[in-house]
Design an enzyme around this catalytic site. Structure first.
Site, PDB file in Angstrom:
ATOM      1  N   PHE A  21       0.913  -1.342  -0.001  1.00 54.88           N
ATOM      2  CA  PHE A  21       0.143  -0.104   0.030  1.00 54.88           C
ATOM      3  C   PHE A  21       0.930   1.203  -0.043  1.00 54.88           C
ATOM      4  O   PHE A  21       0.905   2.092  -0.776  1.00 54.88           O
ATOM      5  CB  PHE A  21      -0.882   0.031   1.271  1.00 54.88           C
ATOM      6  CG  PHE A  21      -1.740   1.240   1.470  1.00 54.88           C
ATOM      7  CD1 PHE A  21      -2.541   1.880   0.622  1.00 54.88           C
ATOM      8  CD2 PHE A  21      -1.515   1.858   2.607  1.00 54.88           C
ATOM      9  CE1 PHE A  21      -3.201   3.077   0.749  1.00 54.88           C
ATOM     10  CE2 PHE A  21      -2.174   2.954   3.138  1.00 54.88           C
ATOM     11  CZ  PHE A  21      -3.030   3.484   2.119  1.00 54.88           C
ATOM     12  N   ILE A  67      13.094 -10.000   0.247  1.00 61.48           N
ATOM     13  CA  ILE A  67      14.406  -9.396   1.111  1.00 61.48           C
ATOM     14  C   ILE A  67      14.979 -10.329   1.911  1.00 61.48           C
ATOM     15  O   ILE A  67      16.133 -10.197   2.518  1.00 61.48           O
ATOM     16  CB  ILE A  67      13.903  -8.266   1.771  1.00 61.48           C
ATOM     17  CG1 ILE A  67      12.677  -8.273   2.722  1.00 61.48           C
ATOM     18  CG2 ILE A  67      13.307  -6.881   0.745  1.00 61.48           C
ATOM     19  CD1 ILE A  67      12.496  -7.406   3.715  1.00 61.48           C
ATOM     20  N   LEU A  88      10.604  -0.180   2.344  1.00 62.54           N
ATOM     21  CA  LEU A  88       9.301  -0.287   2.763  1.00 62.54           C
ATOM     22  C   LEU A  88       9.066  -1.804   2.765  1.00 62.54           C
ATOM     23  O   LEU A  88       7.863  -2.089   3.397  1.00 62.54           O
ATOM     24  CB  LEU A  88       8.339   0.356   1.903  1.00 62.54           C
ATOM     25  CG  LEU A  88       8.398   2.014   2.240  1.00 62.54           C
ATOM     26  CD1 LEU A  88       9.385   2.611   1.514  1.00 62.54           C
ATOM     27  CD2 LEU A  88       7.000   2.557   1.703  1.00 62.54           C
ATOM     28  N   ALA A  90       8.089  -5.231   4.346  1.00 66.68           N
ATOM     29  CA  ALA A  90       7.958  -5.816   5.395  1.00 66.68           C
ATOM     30  C   ALA A  90       6.866  -6.605   5.597  1.00 66.68           C
ATOM     31  O   ALA A  90       6.083  -6.585   4.738  1.00 66.68           O
ATOM     32  CB  ALA A  90       7.767  -4.449   6.618  1.00 66.68           C
ATOM     33  N   TYR A 158       5.671  -7.991  16.006  1.00 67.51           N
ATOM     34  CA  TYR A 158       5.958  -7.208  15.047  1.00 67.51           C
ATOM     35  C   TYR A 158       6.506  -5.548  15.382  1.00 67.51           C
ATOM     36  O   TYR A 158       7.328  -5.231  14.994  1.00 67.51           O
ATOM     37  CB  TYR A 158       4.471  -6.532  14.350  1.00 67.51           C
ATOM     38  CG  TYR A 158       4.524  -5.345  13.599  1.00 67.51           C
ATOM     39  CD1 TYR A 158       4.939  -5.350  12.399  1.00 67.51           C
ATOM     40  CD2 TYR A 158       3.859  -3.943  14.122  1.00 67.51           C
ATOM     41  CE1 TYR A 158       5.293  -4.050  11.594  1.00 67.51           C
ATOM     42  CE2 TYR A 158       4.013  -2.851  13.345  1.00 67.51           C
ATOM     43  CZ  TYR A 158       4.689  -2.851  12.181  1.00 67.51           C
ATOM     44  OH  TYR A 158       4.699  -1.585  11.438  1.00 67.51           O
ATOM     45  N   LYS A 162      10.198  -4.222  14.611  1.00 67.98           N
ATOM     46  CA  LYS A 162      10.596  -2.882  13.956  1.00 67.98           C
ATOM     47  C   LYS A 162      11.574  -2.034  14.842  1.00 67.98           C
ATOM     48  O   LYS A 162      12.317  -1.276  14.245  1.00 67.98           O
ATOM     49  CB  LYS A 162       9.525  -2.011  13.796  1.00 67.98           C
ATOM     50  CG  LYS A 162       8.493  -2.592  12.477  1.00 67.98           C
ATOM     51  CD  LYS A 162       9.131  -2.533  11.282  1.00 67.98           C
ATOM     52  CE  LYS A 162       8.291  -2.512  10.252  1.00 67.98           C
ATOM     53  NZ  LYS A 162       8.994  -2.226   8.720  1.00 67.98           N
TER      54      LYS A 162
END
Length: 365
Positions: A21, A67, A88, A90, A158, A162
């Protein structure tokens, strides 16, 4: 010679996560500014998705890769020879991180390390903007907004992944691209932390606006968890503008920007979930409604706000859209998609509309 009016014209940009998105909107905006983009990502994770709806394949070099696969990532980056890397890609969902913690850490932590190592091996790269999240902070459920120097943390896989990505980025910055070795080779590495972004084209699971839109389309009341939780809502173009500004400063080799930055909405736009849901239902019409889900599910932060003073003071960034404007832009996008409109055209229209507001604000300063 670089275009000082449009620093993105002809700029080679490597963008991970372009099928998602936020990555999709960033690709559309960079392409509209004349950037030459290679996207590296897995296939879109939902159907429908922004990548297909907005015809993103027509604006970039679309490479499908993981990745977690360092060799393929390194080859793709080295072959393209970018100047700028936006990271971005993830695993972006809290609830999914409970179901797949190892996959979340592999993607968000080792994926970030893989990207930075590929940067270290690609001499053309001049700057990196690594996107993390507002949830990287140790959340104390207090009323004060979090600043960039507050402790990192994370209750769930999560959020903690990060926070780890932030630490990995800082370690690469200090270990391999310190300012005192700038004369040899310096890559400006910055991290960007934003809150709950909304906008057209998001169909992810367990996100408020996509869940509401899916329910409204089927004319069934939408189950809403934790309706009184407060989040820093903002339109997706707001933080993306910040990411681009950050990269522009790093391209000027201004080392003070090689750090972390918050990009959050105004304080008055930190609304509870129930207010967002009710407002969106009214905008959609057609009897749209929601009900409280008594099952709260896994642990999620109740109260979370960001202090974006640093971005305002150093980058000149500030949010331009009110939460009402952001919701109206978002719901107009979904209604147009429902009605079969040209979503690439509408997406570019909203980008142009945002840039017009930005120019108007800048002209009065």
């Amino acid at each position: 010679m670089e275009d000082v009016v449009n620093p993105w014209k002809g700029r080679r940009v490597f963008l991970t996560g372009h099928t998602g998105f936020k990555g999709g909107w960033l690709a559309l905006w960079l392409a509209s500014r004349g950037a030459i983009i290679r996207g590296y990502a897995l296939a879109p994770s939902t159907e429908p998705n922004l990548f297909t709806a907005a015809s993103l394949a027509s604006v970039l070099d679309d490479i499908r890769g993981d990745i977690r696969d360092y060799a393929t990532l390194k080859h793709s980056m080295a072959e393209f020879q970018p100047e700028v890397v936006f990271h971005l890609a993830a695993q972006p969902l809290v609830r999914r991180s409970y179901a797949d913690p190892l996959g979340t850490y592999a993607t968000n932590v080792m994926g970030t390390a893989h990207m930075l190592e590929a940067v270290r091996e690609t001499a053309s790269v001049r700057c990196v903007v690594c996107i993390t999240t507002d949830k990287c902070y140790e959340n104390r459920e207090w009323v004060w907004p979090y600043r960039e120097n507050d402790p990192l943390g994370g209750y769930d896989p999560y959020s903690s992944s990060k926070a780890c990505a932030e630490i990995v980025s800082a370690a690469y910055r200090t270990s391999f691209f310190p300012v005192d070795q700038k004369s040899e080779r310096w890559v400006g590495i910055a991290t960007a932390r934003a809150g709950n972004v909304i906008g057209g084209g998001d169909w992810s699971e367990d996100r408020l606006i996509p869940d509401l839109v899916r329910g409204f389309q089927t004319k069934t009341p939408v189950l809403i968890r934790r309706p009184r939780s407060i989040r820093p809502w903002q339109h997706v173009l707001e933080p993306l503008h910040g990411y681009m500004l950050l990269a522009e400063r790093l391209l000027e080799e201004q080392e003070q920007f090689a750090s972390s930055f918050n990009f959050g909405p105004r304080d008055e736009d930190a609304w509870p979930v129930e207010r967002i849901a009710t407002t969106v239902a009214e905008m959609w019409g057609e009897g749209a409604s929601w009900v409280h889900d008594d099952d709260p599910g896994v642990h999620e932060a109740h109260y979370l706000r960001l202090d974006s003073s640093k971005a305002h003071a150093q980058l000149g960034w500030k949010p331009l859209l009110s939460i009402i404007d952001a919701l109206e832009w978002t719901m107009s996008w979904y209604r147009a998609w429902r009605d079969g409109a040209d979503m690439a055209k509408l997406s570019h229209f909203q980008i142009n509309q945002y840039e017009a507001i930005l120019l108007k604000v800048q002209s009065t300063q």
